[in-house]
Design an enzyme around this catalytic site. Structure first.
Site, PDB file in Angstrom:
ATOM      1  N   LYS A  88       0.817  -1.216   0.000  1.00 16.14           N
ATOM      2  CA  LYS A  88       0.000   0.000   0.000  1.00 16.14           C
ATOM      3  C   LYS A  88       0.852   1.268   0.000  1.00 16.14           C
ATOM      4  O   LYS A  88       0.440   2.296  -0.536  1.00 16.14           O
ATOM      5  CB  LYS A  88      -0.938   0.003   1.209  1.00 16.14           C
ATOM      6  CG  LYS A  88      -2.064  -0.996   1.072  1.00 16.14           C
ATOM      7  CD  LYS A  88      -3.158  -0.737   2.099  1.00 16.14           C
ATOM      8  CE  LYS A  88      -4.401  -1.539   1.790  1.00 16.14           C
ATOM      9  NZ  LYS A  88      -4.233  -2.997   2.007  1.00 16.14           N
ATOM     10  N   GLU A 110     -10.310   6.566   2.942  1.00 19.19           N
ATOM     11  CA  GLU A 110     -11.251   5.689   3.625  1.00 19.19           C
ATOM     12  C   GLU A 110     -10.461   4.466   4.064  1.00 19.19           C
ATOM     13  O   GLU A 110      -9.431   4.142   3.477  1.00 19.19           O
ATOM     14  CB  GLU A 110     -12.389   5.277   2.690  1.00 19.19           C
ATOM     15  CG  GLU A 110     -12.053   4.140   1.718  1.00 19.19           C
ATOM     16  CD  GLU A 110     -11.069   4.507   0.623  1.00 19.19           C
ATOM     17  OE1 GLU A 110     -11.102   5.663   0.169  1.00 19.19           O
ATOM     18  OE2 GLU A 110     -10.274   3.639   0.228  1.00 19.19           O
ATOM     19  N   SER A 371       1.956  -9.704  -0.718  1.00 20.08           N
ATOM     20  CA  SER A 371       1.583  -8.292  -0.626  1.00 20.08           C
ATOM     21  C   SER A 371       1.893  -7.659   0.725  1.00 20.08           C
ATOM     22  O   SER A 371       2.083  -6.455   0.821  1.00 20.08           O
ATOM     23  CB  SER A 371       0.091  -8.126  -0.944  1.00 20.08           C
ATOM     24  OG  SER A 371      -0.686  -8.967  -0.116  1.00 20.08           O
TER      25      SER A 371
END
Ligand SMILES: *Cc1c(COP(=O)(O)O)cnc(C)c1O
Length: 403
Positions: A88, A110, A371
């Site tokens: 991210k 969000e 990830s």
């Protein structure tokens, strides 16, 4: 996986379905991103920040013991080794640097489980931007530690009390918030979803994962590229970034969804949060809740480009169960000394299932994008072991049965 042009369409998916008041903001963002992405100075600045602050490039690690057990060559792209522990950070640093270049002073985000919120708060702190994170009230209670982390990093967390008080309500509220403060705020979307230009822009910010992996695989594999490339899919950003590095090869591309959030296989075309894609919905078009052991995959939609890649048959989107995911966490931990995030373990779970079948024949090479790291999931795994409801595997281990 090219530029979708001014319409932001990927085949019959994508587009921009927003209130009139947000159209200028989306257009301004699109032209801001186009200019930045074409500017070598911006690209160099982002690359430098990713290197110095986020720890890029991440390695590709050959999983030697697990490869031997499975009869194939398994390589892991290690996004778990980045600062804050997942891919991210690649996207939020890109968007935060873009926001700053466009003269914005505040990031809006969000978050569901809190991971995108923490990443956004991290990027905002680094670049001296304010940060406001919208989070469902129910999620805030479930993820107290991440709420604390965001506040520690200087962000304001806004409780969303509408609807199911979870991620999809937080997305709706963040879009509403953006309408009222478009001049000073940038809305930092967490995956390859939302109105154009987000799905395209976020894929470009995650492309670094696939481009690094392509070069690294070329050095590690005799044939220069893996036979199969696998990544987990929530919204689909780590998969999109990974696939972008291999879409022009003949490698098979596999995006693995959670069985309870399988938007490609169980969804139908619909519009959600500003874009058209495959969406989990009932026969009246009401959006269904997604359910998964991993909060990061609890989303009823999927990025529009993935829906398109499935349409044209370029990528496949199987799904795995929560029980398979827990097994995959344990297997990687025990064979390689790496505890993956529950999200990432979906990709691995598919490899464990498919190994030795015509899907993944003996001797083939597989690249899996890990990830993120599993530290965040510790409490959840402890709870699972305690009630033993979902996982025989964890119970067997607790009893000390050798594996
Ligand atoms: C958020 C998250 C995901 C899901 O997001 P994508 O956009 O599908 O990549 C996957 N893995 C980890 C570790 C995450 O934090």
């Amino acid at each position: 996986m090219a530029d979708p042009g001014s319409t932001g369409r990927f085949g019959r998916f994508g587009g921009r379905y927003v209130p009139e008041s947000l159209v200028p903001a989306c257009e301004q963002l699109e032209s801001g991103f186009r200019a930045a992405w074409a500017d070598p100075a911006f690209r160099a600045g982002l690359a430098r920040t990713l290197a110095l602050h986020a720890g890029r490039p991440t390695p590709v690690t050959p999983a030697l013991r697990l490869s031997a057990e499975l009869g194939l060559t398994l390589l892991l792209k290690r996004e778990d080794l980045t600062h804050t522990g997942s891919h991210k950070i690649n996207n939020v640093l890109g968007q935060a640097m873009l926001a700053k270049r466009m003269g914005k002073t505040r990031l809006l985000a969000e978050t569901g489980a809190g991971q995108h919120g923490v990443a956004s708060a991290t990027a905002a702190a680094l670049l001296g931007l304010e940060c406001v994170v919208y989070m469902g009230e129910r999620d805030m209670r479930r993820q107290e530690l991440n709420v604390f982390r965001m506040e520690l990093l200087g962000a304001t967390v806004v409780a969303v009390r509408n609807g199911s008080r979870t991620l999809k309500d937080a997305c709706t509220e963040a879009l509403r918030g953006w309408v009222t403060q478009v001049d000073e705020a940038h809305y930092c979307v967490g995956s390859v979803m939302g109105p154009h230009p987000y799905p395209w822009m976020v894929r470009e910010f995650q492309r670094v994962v696939g481009e690094e992996a392509r070069q690294q695989c070329a050095a590690l594999l005799p044939q220069g590229r893996p036979d199969v490339v696998v990544a987990c899919v929530g919204g689909g950003s780590n998969a999109a970034g990974t696939f972008a590095g291999f879409v022009d090869t003949d490698a098979r591309l596999v995006g693995v969804e959670a069985a309870g959030g399988a938007a490609v296989s169980r969804g139908a075309p619909g519009v959600l949060h500003g874009y058209r894609s495959q969406v989990l919905q009932d026969e009246h078009g009401q959006i269904l809740e997604a359910h998964s052991i991993s909060a990061g995959l609890d989303y009823p939609g999927i990025g529009p480009e993935h829906a398109h890649l499935a349409d044209i048959g370029r990528a496949e989107y199987p799904s795995v169960t929560d029980a398979e995911v827990v097994e995959a966490v344990l297997r990687l931990a025990r064979t390689e000394g790496i505890v993956p995030a529950l999200e990432s373990a979906h990709a691995l779970a598919w490899v464990l299932r498919a190994a030795g079948t015509p899907q993944l024949p003996t001797g083939c090479s597989v690249l899996v994008t890990l990830s993120g790291r599993g530290d965040k999931d510790g409490a959840q795994l402890v709870a699972l072991r305690r009630d033993g409801a979902r996982s025989g595997a964890l119970r067997r281990d607790a009893a000390g049965t050798p594996r």
